[in-house]
Design a protein around this motif. Structure first.
Motif, PDB file in Angstrom:
ATOM      1  N   ARG A 247     -36.023   7.803 -64.126  1.00  0.00           N
ATOM      2  CA  ARG A 247     -35.540   6.659 -63.357  1.00  0.00           C
ATOM      3  C   ARG A 247     -35.886   6.819 -61.877  1.00  0.00           C
ATOM      4  O   ARG A 247     -36.095   7.914 -61.384  1.00  0.00           O
ATOM      5  CB  ARG A 247     -34.024   6.519 -63.506  1.00  0.00           C
ATOM      6  N   GLY A 248     -35.886   5.657 -61.203  1.00  0.00           N
ATOM      7  CA  GLY A 248     -36.090   5.656 -59.763  1.00  0.00           C
ATOM      8  C   GLY A 248     -37.519   5.453 -59.309  1.00  0.00           C
ATOM      9  O   GLY A 248     -37.771   5.340 -58.099  1.00  0.00           O
ATOM     10  N   TRP A 249     -38.485   5.389 -60.229  1.00  0.00           N
ATOM     11  CA  TRP A 249     -39.880   5.213 -59.838  1.00  0.00           C
ATOM     12  C   TRP A 249     -40.166   3.748 -59.541  1.00  0.00           C
ATOM     13  O   TRP A 249     -39.575   2.851 -60.140  1.00  0.00           O
ATOM     14  CB  TRP A 249     -40.819   5.708 -60.941  1.00  0.00           C
ATOM     15  N   GLN A 250     -41.080   3.492 -58.637  1.00  0.00           N
ATOM     16  CA  GLN A 250     -41.464   2.135 -58.270  1.00  0.00           C
ATOM     17  C   GLN A 250     -42.942   2.100 -57.927  1.00  0.00           C
ATOM     18  O   GLN A 250     -43.564   3.125 -57.635  1.00  0.00           O
ATOM     19  CB  GLN A 250     -40.638   1.642 -57.081  1.00  0.00           C
ATOM     20  N   GLU A 251     -43.508   0.874 -57.977  1.00  0.00           N
ATOM     21  CA  GLU A 251     -44.918   0.668 -57.659  1.00  0.00           C
ATOM     22  C   GLU A 251     -45.050   0.199 -56.210  1.00  0.00           C
ATOM     23  O   GLU A 251     -44.309  -0.674 -55.754  1.00  0.00           O
ATOM     24  CB  GLU A 251     -45.530  -0.369 -58.595  1.00  0.00           C
ATOM     25  N   VAL A 252     -46.015   0.786 -55.484  1.00  0.00           N
ATOM     26  CA  VAL A 252     -46.264   0.440 -54.094  1.00  0.00           C
ATOM     27  C   VAL A 252     -47.760   0.203 -53.914  1.00  0.00           C
ATOM     28  O   VAL A 252     -48.577   1.018 -54.355  1.00  0.00           O
ATOM     29  CB  VAL A 252     -45.787   1.544 -53.135  1.00  0.00           C
ATOM     30  N   GLU A 253     -48.100  -0.905 -53.278  1.00  0.00           N
ATOM     31  CA  GLU A 253     -49.490  -1.193 -52.950  1.00  0.00           C
ATOM     32  C   GLU A 253     -49.811  -0.650 -51.561  1.00  0.00           C
ATOM     33  O   GLU A 253     -49.054  -0.868 -50.612  1.00  0.00           O
ATOM     34  CB  GLU A 253     -49.755  -2.702 -52.995  1.00  0.00           C
ATOM     35  N   CYS A 254     -50.929   0.044 -51.446  1.00  0.00           N
ATOM     36  CA  CYS A 254     -51.341   0.612 -50.163  1.00  0.00           C
ATOM     37  C   CYS A 254     -52.853   0.750 -50.139  1.00  0.00           C
ATOM     38  O   CYS A 254     -53.532   0.499 -51.140  1.00  0.00           O
ATOM     39  CB  CYS A 254     -50.665   1.967 -49.919  1.00  0.00           C
ATOM     40  N   PHE A 255     -53.365   1.156 -48.977  1.00  0.00           N
ATOM     41  CA  PHE A 255     -54.807   1.339 -48.793  1.00  0.00           C
ATOM     42  C   PHE A 255     -55.074   2.829 -48.618  1.00  0.00           C
ATOM     43  O   PHE A 255     -54.650   3.430 -47.628  1.00  0.00           O
ATOM     44  CB  PHE A 255     -55.290   0.557 -47.565  1.00  0.00           C
ATOM     45  N   GLN A 256     -55.755   3.419 -49.584  1.00  0.00           N
ATOM     46  CA  GLN A 256     -56.057   4.843 -49.545  1.00  0.00           C
ATOM     47  C   GLN A 256     -57.496   5.080 -49.948  1.00  0.00           C
ATOM     48  O   GLN A 256     -58.000   4.460 -50.897  1.00  0.00           O
ATOM     49  CB  GLN A 256     -55.130   5.623 -50.490  1.00  0.00           C
TER      50      GLN A 256
ATOM     51  N   ALA B  40     -57.932  -0.443 -51.925  1.00  0.00           N
ATOM     52  CA  ALA B  40     -56.540  -0.806 -52.188  1.00  0.00           C
ATOM     53  C   ALA B  40     -56.125  -0.251 -53.553  1.00  0.00           C
ATOM     54  O   ALA B  40     -56.843  -0.422 -54.549  1.00  0.00           O
ATOM     55  CB  ALA B  40     -56.382  -2.321 -52.160  1.00  0.00           C
ATOM     56  N   VAL B  41     -55.002   0.417 -53.601  1.00  0.00           N
ATOM     57  CA  VAL B  41     -54.529   1.063 -54.826  1.00  0.00           C
ATOM     58  C   VAL B  41     -53.046   0.773 -55.009  1.00  0.00           C
ATOM     59  O   VAL B  41     -52.352   0.320 -54.090  1.00  0.00           O
ATOM     60  CB  VAL B  41     -54.772   2.596 -54.789  1.00  0.00           C
ATOM     61  N   ARG B  42     -52.568   1.028 -56.208  1.00  0.00           N
ATOM     62  CA  ARG B  42     -51.147   0.949 -56.528  1.00  0.00           C
ATOM     63  C   ARG B  42     -50.674   2.354 -56.895  1.00  0.00           C
ATOM     64  O   ARG B  42     -51.260   3.001 -57.767  1.00  0.00           O
ATOM     65  CB  ARG B  42     -50.881  -0.010 -57.680  1.00  0.00           C
ATOM     66  N   LYS B  43     -49.622   2.803 -56.245  1.00  0.00           N
ATOM     67  CA  LYS B  43     -49.106   4.144 -56.460  1.00  0.00           C
ATOM     68  C   LYS B  43     -47.697   4.063 -57.056  1.00  0.00           C
ATOM     69  O   LYS B  43     -46.902   3.187 -56.697  1.00  0.00           O
ATOM     70  CB  LYS B  43     -49.061   4.920 -55.140  1.00  0.00           C
ATOM     71  N   THR B  44     -47.434   4.986 -57.942  1.00  0.00           N
ATOM     72  CA  THR B  44     -46.099   5.128 -58.514  1.00  0.00           C
ATOM     73  C   THR B  44     -45.359   6.202 -57.735  1.00  0.00           C
ATOM     74  O   THR B  44     -45.779   7.368 -57.723  1.00  0.00           O
ATOM     75  CB  THR B  44     -46.170   5.505 -60.004  1.00  0.00           C
TER      76      THR B  44
ATOM     77  N   ALA C 260     -39.247   4.332 -42.104  1.00  0.00           N
ATOM     78  CA  ALA C 260     -40.651   3.977 -42.324  1.00  0.00           C
ATOM     79  C   ALA C 260     -40.851   3.435 -43.727  1.00  0.00           C
ATOM     80  O   ALA C 260     -40.176   3.835 -44.689  1.00  0.00           O
ATOM     81  CB  ALA C 260     -41.549   5.190 -42.095  1.00  0.00           C
ATOM     82  N   SER C 261     -41.798   2.525 -43.855  1.00  0.00           N
ATOM     83  CA  SER C 261     -42.095   1.958 -45.169  1.00  0.00           C
ATOM     84  C   SER C 261     -42.916   2.943 -45.992  1.00  0.00           C
ATOM     85  O   SER C 261     -43.648   3.784 -45.453  1.00  0.00           O
ATOM     86  CB  SER C 261     -42.859   0.643 -45.017  1.00  0.00           C
ATOM     87  N   LEU C 262     -42.811   2.805 -47.298  1.00  0.00           N
ATOM     88  CA  LEU C 262     -43.577   3.686 -48.183  1.00  0.00           C
ATOM     89  C   LEU C 262     -45.073   3.451 -48.017  1.00  0.00           C
ATOM     90  O   LEU C 262     -45.869   4.396 -48.132  1.00  0.00           O
ATOM     91  CB  LEU C 262     -43.154   3.445 -49.633  1.00  0.00           C
ATOM     92  N   LYS C 263     -45.462   2.235 -47.751  1.00  0.00           N
ATOM     93  CA  LYS C 263     -46.882   1.929 -47.555  1.00  0.00           C
ATOM     94  C   LYS C 263     -47.436   2.711 -46.364  1.00  0.00           C
ATOM     95  O   LYS C 263     -48.517   3.316 -46.456  1.00  0.00           O
ATOM     96  CB  LYS C 263     -47.050   0.427 -47.352  1.00  0.00           C
ATOM     97  N   ASP C 264     -46.710   2.718 -45.248  1.00  0.00           N
ATOM     98  CA  ASP C 264     -47.181   3.443 -44.064  1.00  0.00           C
ATOM     99  C   ASP C 264     -47.255   4.945 -44.324  1.00  0.00           C
ATOM    100  O   ASP C 264     -48.186   5.616 -43.861  1.00  0.00           O
ATOM    101  CB  ASP C 264     -46.267   3.162 -42.879  1.00  0.00           C
ATOM    102  N   ILE C 265     -46.288   5.484 -45.041  1.00  0.00           N
ATOM    103  CA  ILE C 265     -46.282   6.925 -45.317  1.00  0.00           C
ATOM    104  C   ILE C 265     -47.459   7.305 -46.203  1.00  0.00           C
ATOM    105  O   ILE C 265     -48.172   8.293 -45.939  1.00  0.00           O
ATOM    106  CB  ILE C 265     -44.945   7.339 -45.958  1.00  0.00           C
ATOM    107  N   LEU C 266     -47.698   6.524 -47.254  1.00  0.00           N
ATOM    108  CA  LEU C 266     -48.793   6.844 -48.165  1.00  0.00           C
ATOM    109  C   LEU C 266     -50.143   6.713 -47.473  1.00  0.00           C
ATOM    110  O   LEU C 266     -51.052   7.520 -47.694  1.00  0.00           O
ATOM    111  CB  LEU C 266     -48.730   5.922 -49.384  1.00  0.00           C
TER     112      LEU C 266
END
Length: 452
Positions: A276-285, A289-293, A329-335
């Motif tokens: 539990r607790g996992w989520q999908e985040v869109e970011c640029f890596q 552009a990718v989707r990270k769990t 900070a947002s998860l997108k910025d951290i990733l």
């Protein structure tokens, strides 16, 4: 080679550096940078002198390299950063990367060289190498067409304590660990960005997730009033703790200082194994552009002296833990920040392969510091010159029909375009306003293509 005029914005920077060095060596600064940018083949110091047309004055040119590395790197790096700030927008926050990289050397008389861990062992599985190790700071920027780039600003030479003792006493530096070098560079960075209104993020590898680096960031925040935020990777067995218990509203807190750390130990492996607790985040890596769990939570970490935002990322080979001192900070910025650190690794490869860092065959450690930082500045100046150029003006792949892959312009292609630009401008300046026959113009373009 005849002296060539350097194009803007390189020429103003070189002129300012020449005004800051000793007057007895100022006239050699433009030829030295010309040699840095136009030399071919193996980039020894003498190759620079020949390409800069100052080989007859090679002794003073060697002294100039030592002058650049004799405690003046910070000033020239500050000058370069101030000029870059006027041309490039940092975005919602500054993003700087800290990383160390070795340059292989040969010979027992090279000061500061020693046996170090080899980060790229290759097919021979060479675990160690003999050479220098450089702790480098680079500004990670986002180009509108070439995506993420790392512009190196300065590098400090790490010398092992046993190797420091081998240097003559009259020029022996004080021993400093990699963590101390990184801490000093963070303080320098906060001083340069003291007038900035956006936060300063510094991303590093897990080797710098240590107490001295966290303490340096906290001291920089207090001394320069700059919001310095550290981002990086955690150990999988990091000793994390829960948040301190909150005092209920209306109830008086007990005697003594409030708790900074929680009482519950948090285990990253257990958190990662829980479904539990996992989520999908869109970011640029990594240029796409990718989707990270991911899974995120707040925790306290004693080396950091307070609360961190912890981010667990699912990868193909397992999971990786990261942290950020800015809990909002947002998860997108951290990733995107942790992925931006790899741009500095690519910069290290280009500085060695394209700019020839580590090939100068210098013996004294100060001269090596000056030469290596000069290579870093040459890399940044080339990228700065090419920043607003169209891709067609920097790269022509018509002569390589097999090269059909969609890829961004490499640093080697930008450097070649700069060389051709300088040679073309000098040729037509000497040609003057006379009419030029088409066959002469074609021959000139062919020679420029071969020269670049």
């Amino acid at each position: 080679m005849v002296p060539l005029p350097l194009p803007p914005p390189i020429a103003p920077f070189v002129a300012t550096v020449a005004a800051l060095v000793d007057a007895r060596q100022a006239d050699l600064v433009p030829p030295l940078f010309q040699g840095l940018l136009f030399a071919h083949g193996r980039r020894t110091a003498t190759a620079w002198f020949r390409a800069g047309d100052c080989a007859a004055d090679f002794r003073r040119a060697y002294h100039l390299l030592g002058t650049l590395g004799r405690g003046r790197v910070d000033g020239y790096a500050a000058l370069l950063l101030s000029r870059l700030r006027q041309a490039i927008d940092p975005g919602p926050h500054w993003l700087f990367a800290l990383d160390d990289s070795p340059t292989q050397r040969y010979g027992p008389c090279v000061e500061g060289a020693g046996i170090h861990h080899n980060p790229t062992p290759g097919p021979t599985h060479q675990r160690h190498l003999y050479g220098h190790v450089w702790v480098t700071l680079g500004w990670v920027v986002r180009h509108p067409h070439w995506h993420t780039l790392a512009l190196p600003l300065a590098a400090d030479l790490y010398i092992r304590q046993r190797d420091v003792a081998k240097i003559d006493v009259d020029r022996r530096p004080a021993f400093r660990t990699k963590l101390e070098l990184a801490a000093a560079r963070i303080d320098w960075l906060a001083e340069q960005c003291h007038d900035s209104h956006v936060p300063v993020w510094v991303v590093s590898d897990g080797g710098y997730t240590k107490r001295p680096v966290f303490q340096a960031a906290a001291a920089a925040r207090r001394a320069h009033h700059v919001p310095v935020v550290l981002v990086g990777r955690l150990r999988r067995d990091a000793a994390l703790w829960g948040l301190p218990p909150a005092v209920p509203e209306g109830q008086r807190r007990g005697r003594g200082r409030p708790r900074k750390y929680g009482t519950q130990r948090l285990h990253l492996a257990k958190r990662a194994a829980h479904p539990r607790g996992w989520q999908e985040v869109e970011c640029f890596q990594y240029q796409q552009a990718v989707r990270k769990t991911v899974k995120t939570f707040l925790a306290t970490y004693k080396p950091a002296g307070g609360v961190l935002r912890v981010v667990l990322v699912k990868e193909q080979g397992g999971w990786l833990p990261y942290y950020c001192q800015d809990v909002t900070a947002s998860l997108k910025d951290i990733l995107e920040a942790v992925a931006g650190r790899t741009a500095l690794e690519q910069t290290h490869a280009d500085v060695k392969e394209v700019e020839g860092a580590g090939q100068q065959q210098l013996r004294y450690w100060r001269a090596n510091v000056g030469a290596y930082n000069a290579c870093l500045w040459a890399y940044t100046l080339v990228e700065w010159w090419a920043w607003d150029k169209a891709e067609a003006a920097l790269c022509d792949r018509s002569g390589s029909p097999w090269d059909t892959t969609e890829r961004r312009v490499s640093h080697a292609e930008k450097r070649k375009a700069l060389q051709q630009h300088g040679l073309r401008e000098e040729f037509w300046r000497r040609w003057g306003g006379r009419p030029c026959p088409p066959e002469i113009r074609q021959a000139v373009e062919l020679l420029l293509e071969l020269a670049g």
